[in-house]
Scaffold this motif. Structure first.
Motif, PDB file in Angstrom:
ATOM      1  N   LEU A  81       0.829  -1.208   0.000  1.00 15.44           N
ATOM      2  CA  LEU A  81       0.000   0.000   0.000  1.00 15.44           C
ATOM      3  C   LEU A  81       0.862   1.257   0.000  1.00 15.44           C
ATOM      4  CD1 LEU A  81      -2.798   1.338   0.228  1.00 15.44           C
ATOM      5  CD2 LEU A  81      -2.574   1.170   2.706  1.00 15.44           C
ATOM      6  N   ASN A  82       2.030   1.140   0.599  1.00 15.26           N
ATOM      7  CA  ASN A  82       2.873   2.289   0.878  1.00 15.26           C
ATOM      8  C   ASN A  82       3.104   3.212  -0.315  1.00 15.26           C
ATOM      9  OD1 ASN A  82       4.429   3.813   2.641  1.00 15.26           O
ATOM     10  ND2 ASN A  82       6.323   2.811   1.991  1.00 15.26           N
ATOM     11  N   ARG A  83       3.617   2.649  -1.399  1.00 10.69           N
ATOM     12  CA  ARG A  83       3.965   3.470  -2.555  1.00 10.69           C
ATOM     13  C   ARG A  83       2.769   4.205  -3.150  1.00 10.69           C
ATOM     14  NH1 ARG A  83       8.687   2.894  -6.220  1.00 10.69           N
ATOM     15  NH2 ARG A  83      10.237   1.730  -5.049  1.00 10.69           N
ATOM     16  N   PRO A  84       1.747   3.489  -3.604  1.00 10.41           N
ATOM     17  CA  PRO A  84       0.621   4.205  -4.208  1.00 10.41           C
ATOM     18  C   PRO A  84      -0.018   5.197  -3.246  1.00 10.41           C
ATOM     19  CG  PRO A  84       0.129   1.861  -3.911  1.00 10.41           C
ATOM     20  CD  PRO A  84       1.574   2.029  -3.669  1.00 10.41           C
ATOM     21  N   LEU A  85      -0.096   4.834  -1.968  1.00 11.96           N
ATOM     22  CA  LEU A  85      -0.702   5.735  -0.996  1.00 11.96           C
ATOM     23  C   LEU A  85       0.100   7.031  -0.880  1.00 11.96           C
ATOM     24  CD1 LEU A  85      -2.898   6.221   1.126  1.00 11.96           C
ATOM     25  CD2 LEU A  85      -1.437   5.094   2.803  1.00 11.96           C
ATOM     26  N   ASN A  86       1.419   6.902  -0.798  1.00 18.74           N
ATOM     27  CA  ASN A  86       2.243   8.097  -0.687  1.00 18.74           C
ATOM     28  C   ASN A  86       2.142   8.976  -1.924  1.00 18.74           C
ATOM     29  OD1 ASN A  86       3.266   7.974   1.887  1.00 18.74           O
ATOM     30  ND2 ASN A  86       4.934   6.587   1.315  1.00 18.74           N
ATOM     31  N   LEU A  87       2.046   8.322  -3.085  1.00 21.72           N
ATOM     32  CA  LEU A  87       1.880   9.116  -4.297  1.00 21.72           C
ATOM     33  C   LEU A  87       0.605   9.944  -4.225  1.00 21.72           C
ATOM     34  CD1 LEU A  87       2.856   9.855  -7.144  1.00 21.72           C
ATOM     35  CD2 LEU A  87       1.464   7.982  -8.015  1.00 21.72           C
ATOM     36  N   LEU A  88      -0.474   9.309  -3.774  1.00 25.08           N
ATOM     37  CA  LEU A  88      -1.758  10.010  -3.691  1.00 25.08           C
ATOM     38  C   LEU A  88      -1.695  11.146  -2.679  1.00 25.08           C
ATOM     39  CD1 LEU A  88      -4.170   6.932  -3.871  1.00 25.08           C
ATOM     40  CD2 LEU A  88      -3.638   8.564  -5.682  1.00 25.08           C
ATOM     41  N   LEU A  89      -0.940  10.944  -1.597  1.00 22.81           N
ATOM     42  CA  LEU A  89      -0.798  12.005  -0.599  1.00 22.81           C
ATOM     43  C   LEU A  89       0.042  13.159  -1.155  1.00 22.81           C
ATOM     44  CD1 LEU A  89      -0.247   9.809   2.591  1.00 22.81           C
ATOM     45  CD2 LEU A  89      -2.216  11.277   2.124  1.00 22.81           C
ATOM     46  N   GLU A  90       1.152  12.796  -1.836  1.00 28.71           N
ATOM     47  CA  GLU A  90       2.004  13.829  -2.445  1.00 28.71           C
ATOM     48  C   GLU A  90       1.228  14.678  -3.435  1.00 28.71           C
ATOM     49  OE1 GLU A  90       5.420  12.050  -4.333  1.00 28.71           O
ATOM     50  OE2 GLU A  90       6.001  11.068  -2.443  1.00 28.71           O
ATOM     51  N   ARG A  91       0.381  14.003  -4.199  1.00 27.85           N
ATOM     52  CA  ARG A  91      -0.391  14.718  -5.216  1.00 27.85           C
ATOM     53  C   ARG A  91      -1.592  15.442  -4.617  1.00 27.85           C
ATOM     54  NH1 ARG A  91      -0.899  12.096 -10.693  1.00 27.85           N
ATOM     55  NH2 ARG A  91       1.115  11.097 -10.986  1.00 27.85           N
ATOM     56  N   LYS A  92      -1.744  15.304  -3.326  1.00 29.58           N
ATOM     57  CA  LYS A  92      -2.851  15.933  -2.609  1.00 29.58           C
ATOM     58  C   LYS A  92      -4.215  15.477  -3.140  1.00 29.58           C
ATOM     59  CE  LYS A  92      -0.254  20.072  -1.289  1.00 29.58           C
ATOM     60  NZ  LYS A  92       0.465  19.319  -0.243  1.00 29.58           N
ATOM     61  N   LEU A  93      -4.296  14.183  -3.456  1.00 31.22           N
ATOM     62  CA  LEU A  93      -5.587  13.597  -3.804  1.00 31.22           C
ATOM     63  C   LEU A  93      -6.227  13.007  -2.553  1.00 31.22           C
ATOM     64  CD1 LEU A  93      -4.596  11.867  -7.159  1.00 31.22           C
ATOM     65  CD2 LEU A  93      -5.541  14.142  -6.780  1.00 31.22           C
ATOM     66  N   LEU A  94      -5.399  12.785  -1.550  1.00 35.34           N
ATOM     67  CA  LEU A  94      -5.831  12.273  -0.254  1.00 35.34           C
ATOM     68  C   LEU A  94      -5.206  13.136   0.837  1.00 35.34           C
ATOM     69  CD1 LEU A  94      -5.258   8.379  -0.259  1.00 35.34           C
ATOM     70  CD2 LEU A  94      -7.440   9.581  -0.288  1.00 35.34           C
ATOM     71  N   THR A  95      -5.889  13.209   1.981  1.00 37.31           N
ATOM     72  CA  THR A  95      -5.287  13.831   3.167  1.00 37.31           C
ATOM     73  C   THR A  95      -5.389  12.857   4.325  1.00 37.31           C
ATOM     74  OG1 THR A  95      -7.420  14.830   3.707  1.00 37.31           O
ATOM     75  CG2 THR A  95      -5.841  16.201   2.532  1.00 37.31           C
ATOM     76  N   THR A  96      -4.466  13.023   5.285  1.00 36.69           N
ATOM     77  CA  THR A  96      -4.566  12.232   6.514  1.00 36.69           C
ATOM     78  C   THR A  96      -4.760  13.184   7.674  1.00 36.69           C
ATOM     79  OG1 THR A  96      -2.260  12.340   7.210  1.00 36.69           O
ATOM     80  CG2 THR A  96      -2.819  10.673   5.590  1.00 36.69           C
TER      81      THR A  96
END
Lengths: 155, 155
Positions: A81-96
């Motif tokens: 999960l790590n890689r795709p999740l981090n990409l989505l966070l970097e791209r600001k498509l997701l927030t935590t």
DNA sequence: GGCTCAAGTCAACGTAGTTGACATGAGAGC
DNA sequence: GCTCTCATGTCAACTACGTTGACTTGAGCC
């Protein structure tokens, strides 16, 4: 980065049928491809792929899901999960954000941009389904669902 | 070598439905998994995987297919075909022979052992389909096929 | 011999997953 | 404060499956 387009299995092959049910097996294969082809193309243009879409899809339907729960739902390891999740966070498509009471877990949520991409990718898939259901009528659609339920429940 | 078993997405997740057609998208996903799960387990026990099965499946239905034609049908590159094909030849699940008139191409054919494995793997998939069709009845099965045709033809 | 086509192979790469080991961050209990 | 636990994060090595590009080999044709 994903490819832009894929020619893989584009046209259904003409194979002799060894068994009455061969047609059904092939329909499942080409059906999956038919449903996902355009969505995958769209995602590739965004520099994303199916795995990113799966994450966005789940988070859209379970806002404030914790990472551990997301791993459960997706059925993959946290390392995967790590890689795709981090990409989505970097791209600001997701927030935590940390949970209010349960500070140990981080809760995921789509941004507006993430929502837009999730929706467009899923729309490509829904469009295919809608067209097929329209042709088959309400009773045909219901029958399709019933058969798919039976297949899916074959765990 | 492939895994022995996979827990990925075993039980269908309970997700809120954002759209009427979300259930259909999820059924397609879990349906594919439901149909292939047991076959993949069987193949893994033989040290094979889905890609080997695809090759065996096609050759079973197109005996004496040339390698170039097989590449066409599978929709992959010859480099991608190379490894799994060689494994199947080494294991004597497939044989090649030069074409009688067209000596340039090599024709593929299943051995008895290859036929057995192809049949057993496909049987696992057909078993799932048969159970689902039995529950749905002839008209339900026909409706499922019609809907899947419409989806698959969405190239 | 030279051309062409089918097949085979090598290297480098991308993506998606795995396991194992270990680090960090944040409560909870004493 | 110290320790324990749980959730998360990260590193490394590996497997599987696919890609492109470049090149070789084998067979038939002229």
């Amino acid at each position: 980065m994903p490819k832009t387009s894929q020619a893989a299995g584009l046209h259904r092959a003409s194979l002799a049928k060894l068994n009455e049910l061969d047609a059904a097996l092939e329909l499942m294969y080409y059906g999956w491809r038919g449903m996902t082809l355009e969505a995958d193309d769209y995602l590739a243009k965004q520099g994303l792929s199916r795995s990113h879409h799966r994450i966005l899809y789940v988070v859209a339907r379970r806002p404030d899901i914790a990472i551990g729960a997301l791993i459960e739902v997706l059925g993959i390891s946290k390392q995967a999960l790590n890689r795709p999740l981090n990409l989505l966070l970097e791209r600001k498509l997701l927030t935590t954000q940390r949970a209010p009471e349960q500070h140990r877990s981080k809760l995921l949520r789509l941004t507006a941009a993430g929502q837009r991409i999730e929706q467009r990718a899923s729309d490509h898939e829904r469009k295919v389904m809608r067209q097929a259901f329209d042709r088959a009528g309400a009773s045909g659609a219901a029958a399709w669902m019933a058969v798919m339920e039976a297949i899916a429940d074959n765990n």
